[in-house]
Design a protein around this motif. Sequence first.
Motif, short mmCIF file in Angstrom:
data_model
loop_
_atom_site.label_atom_id
_atom_site.label_comp_id
_atom_site.label_asym_id
_atom_site.label_seq_id
_atom_site.Cartn_x
_atom_site.Cartn_y
_atom_site.Cartn_z
N PHE A 1 -5.06 3.03 -2.42
CA PHE A 1 -4.00 2.02 -2.23
C PHE A 1 -4.58 0.61 -2.08
O PHE A 1 -3.91 -0.39 -2.27
CB PHE A 1 -3.13 2.36 -1.00
CG PHE A 1 -3.89 2.42 0.29
CD1 PHE A 1 -4.08 1.26 1.04
CD2 PHE A 1 -4.44 3.62 0.75
CE1 PHE A 1 -4.77 1.32 2.23
CE2 PHE A 1 -5.13 3.67 1.93
CZ PHE A 1 -5.31 2.51 2.69
N ASP B 1 0.90 11.09 5.93
CA ASP B 1 -0.30 10.38 6.40
C ASP B 1 0.10 9.00 6.93
O ASP B 1 1.23 8.57 6.76
CB ASP B 1 -1.27 10.16 5.25
CG ASP B 1 -1.87 11.48 4.79
OD1 ASP B 1 -1.64 12.48 5.48
OD2 ASP B 1 -2.53 11.46 3.73
N THR B 2 -0.85 8.38 7.58
CA THR B 2 -0.63 6.98 7.98
C THR B 2 -1.67 6.13 7.27
O THR B 2 -2.86 6.45 7.29
CB THR B 2 -0.80 6.82 9.50
OG1 THR B 2 0.10 7.69 10.16
CG2 THR B 2 -0.52 5.38 9.92
N LEU B 3 -1.17 5.09 6.62
CA LEU B 3 -2.10 4.14 5.99
C LEU B 3 -2.30 2.99 6.96
O LEU B 3 -1.32 2.35 7.37
CB LEU B 3 -1.54 3.61 4.68
CG LEU B 3 -1.26 4.63 3.58
CD1 LEU B 3 -0.84 3.92 2.31
CD2 LEU B 3 -2.52 5.48 3.31
N ARG C 1 -7.07 5.89 5.69
CA ARG C 1 -6.02 6.91 5.66
C ARG C 1 -6.22 7.81 6.86
O ARG C 1 -7.31 8.31 7.10
CB ARG C 1 -6.11 7.71 4.36
CG ARG C 1 -4.98 8.73 4.19
CD ARG C 1 -5.15 9.47 2.88
NE ARG C 1 -4.81 8.61 1.75
CZ ARG C 1 -3.59 8.52 1.24
NH1 ARG C 1 -2.59 9.21 1.73
NH2 ARG C 1 -3.37 7.74 0.20
N THR D 1 3.06 7.27 5.07
CA THR D 1 3.30 7.55 3.65
C THR D 1 4.32 8.68 3.54
O THR D 1 4.67 9.29 4.57
CB THR D 1 2.01 8.00 2.96
OG1 THR D 1 1.56 9.17 3.61
CG2 THR D 1 0.95 6.92 3.03
N ARG D 2 4.71 8.95 2.32
CA ARG D 2 5.71 10.00 2.14
C ARG D 2 5.14 11.37 2.48
O ARG D 2 5.82 12.23 3.00
CB ARG D 2 6.25 9.99 0.68
CG ARG D 2 7.62 9.31 0.60
CD ARG D 2 8.03 9.06 -0.84
NE ARG D 2 7.49 7.79 -1.33
CZ ARG D 2 7.02 7.58 -2.54
NH1 ARG D 2 7.00 8.55 -3.42
NH2 ARG D 2 6.58 6.40 -2.89
N SER E 1 0.83 -1.21 0.00
CA SER E 1 0.00 0.00 0.00
C SER E 1 0.86 1.26 0.00
O SER E 1 0.62 2.18 -0.78
CB SER E 1 -0.91 0.01 1.22
OG SER E 1 -1.67 -1.18 1.26
N THR E 2 1.89 1.31 0.82
CA THR E 2 2.69 2.55 0.90
C THR E 2 3.46 2.80 -0.40
O THR E 2 3.72 3.92 -0.77
CB THR E 2 3.71 2.49 2.06
OG1 THR E 2 4.38 1.24 1.98
CG2 THR E 2 3.02 2.62 3.40
N ARG E 3 3.79 1.67 -1.08
CA ARG E 3 4.53 1.86 -2.32
C ARG E 3 3.68 2.55 -3.37
O ARG E 3 4.14 3.33 -4.16
CB ARG E 3 5.03 0.49 -2.85
CG ARG E 3 6.47 0.23 -2.44
CD ARG E 3 7.02 -0.97 -3.16
NE ARG E 3 6.25 -2.16 -2.80
CZ ARG E 3 5.92 -3.11 -3.66
NH1 ARG E 3 6.27 -3.02 -4.92
NH2 ARG E 3 5.23 -4.15 -3.27
N ALA F 1 0.78 4.38 -2.80
CA ALA F 1 -0.25 5.14 -2.12
C ALA F 1 -0.73 6.34 -2.92
O ALA F 1 -1.80 6.88 -2.66
CB ALA F 1 0.26 5.61 -0.77
#
Length: 474
Positions: free
Chosen positions: A69, A139-141, A83, A135-136, A51-53, A55
């Motif tokens: 994601f 945020d937090t996934l 999110r 995430t970059r 997911s983070t890759r 997002a």
Amino acid sequence: MTMSLETKLVVSSIALLAVVSAVIATATTLFLQDFLTDRLDVQVYSAAHRSTRTAGPSNQPPSAGEVSFLLTPGQAMETFGARVRQGVIRRAAVLTDPGSVQDVPAPPAVAAVTGEPMTVNLGPLGDYRMVGAPTRDGDTLVVGLPLTGMRTTLTRLIVVEAAVTLAGVALMAIACTLLVRRAVRPLGRLAATAARVSELPLATGDAVRLARVPDVDTDPRTEVGQVGGAFNRMLGHVETAFAVRHESETRLRQFIADASHELRTPLASIVGYAQLTGRSGEPHGPQTAHALGRIRSEAGRMTTLVEDLLLLARLDAGRPLDRLELDLSPLVVNAISDAYAAAPGHRWLVSLPDQPALVVGDADRLHQVVTNLLANARTHTPPGTTVTTTVLLAPGQVSVRVADNGPGIPPDVLPHVFGRFARGDGSRSRLAGGSGLGLAIVSAVAAAHDGRVEVTSEPGNTVFTLHLPALPAL
Ligand SMILES: Nc1ncnc2c1ncn2[C@@H]1O[C@H](COP(=O)(O)OP(=O)(O)OP(=O)(O)O)[C@@H](O)[C@H]1O
Ligand SMILES: [Mg+2]
């Protein structure tokens, strides 16, 4: 609580099996739960990583928006995604079909999910294992996978374990019962042998053949066999002891019978010579006359004693008696007239039934029984005593009751009055000069006729009752 050995063994084996099964089942379940949770956590991590890759909102359908994601290829169905921005849940959804997401309400706990996997309840969707990944753009996934699959697996395992355990316990119960029953069956046979031995009339002193434990239960290689073997040896020992005792009793009886028999001849001579001397007509001094009188009376007493001993010895040896049909009433009347002749100072009353009192037996012996009872009522009571003799008929039984209103049997003599040489040592008894065999003969003759004799006594009322089986009606 007392349980049979069988129940005890079966119950304890089953309990043991149940406990062991429960421990194994619990350990297996816990281990599997840990293992599956770990595996799910790995899957959740990799889903979060995926997911983070990807997002970024880039090329996803606009409807997915902040949870696009979830549409990353490789995400499993029912994956949860949310999110979170600065502690606030922006959007939460679940991947339903490939390529479409469905918004779901998310509890505040979702916002608190960090990099460590944790379990969060999503209401109707059930429990989810979730992990958060930054995430970059800050945020937090939060990505989660349902625990339902794992739970179903565990439930199924528990059901299977329970079923197998129950079946095992049931099988064990049956097998155990059969095995234990088989194992304790010899004990039952041992007990049966003991019961048979305990019912034998050992007190009669006759030689006996005792029952034995069957050979199958005497194998010394088994515990029960050892008990059975010991049991048989004990029975053999008891049997030998009884045989030896019986042998010595028989010899003693024979000796008494022989001795009494041998004494009769010289006694008869003594009595004869004493009478001859008395009748010879030669003048005797008063001392000689007294001595002759004493010789005659003592010889007479000794004759009675010897006859009594001989009779008892013969009755003991089980010598058969006459078995003739006879009426007890005339026999009683004869005995009473003898008693009256001997003691006119007593009052002799008699009561006879209208019908004949028929029994089967030996007339001489029965006459002797009644005579002995009347003699006691005469010699152990003062003149003037009333002696009432009654012949009674009852169904299947004829009884002769001799009652007197004399002083009664001394309480210390009463319990063993039918024993041999049992005598009251009152002055009257000593005067009467009895030997104490009279009632022993009464009892032995009654027993030889399948009858019995009873006594009750108190001052002023002594009652002897002889019961005999009535002549069976043809
Ligand atoms: N009717 C009775 N009244 C009082 N005492 C009795 C009576 N019958 C028996 N006894 C007591 O019981 C004892 C035992 O009686 P049993 O007839 O066996 O012996 P005995 O009369 O002394 O001697 P035997 O009968 O051999 O001549 C007697 O010595 C006497 O003390
Ligand atoms: Mg007597």
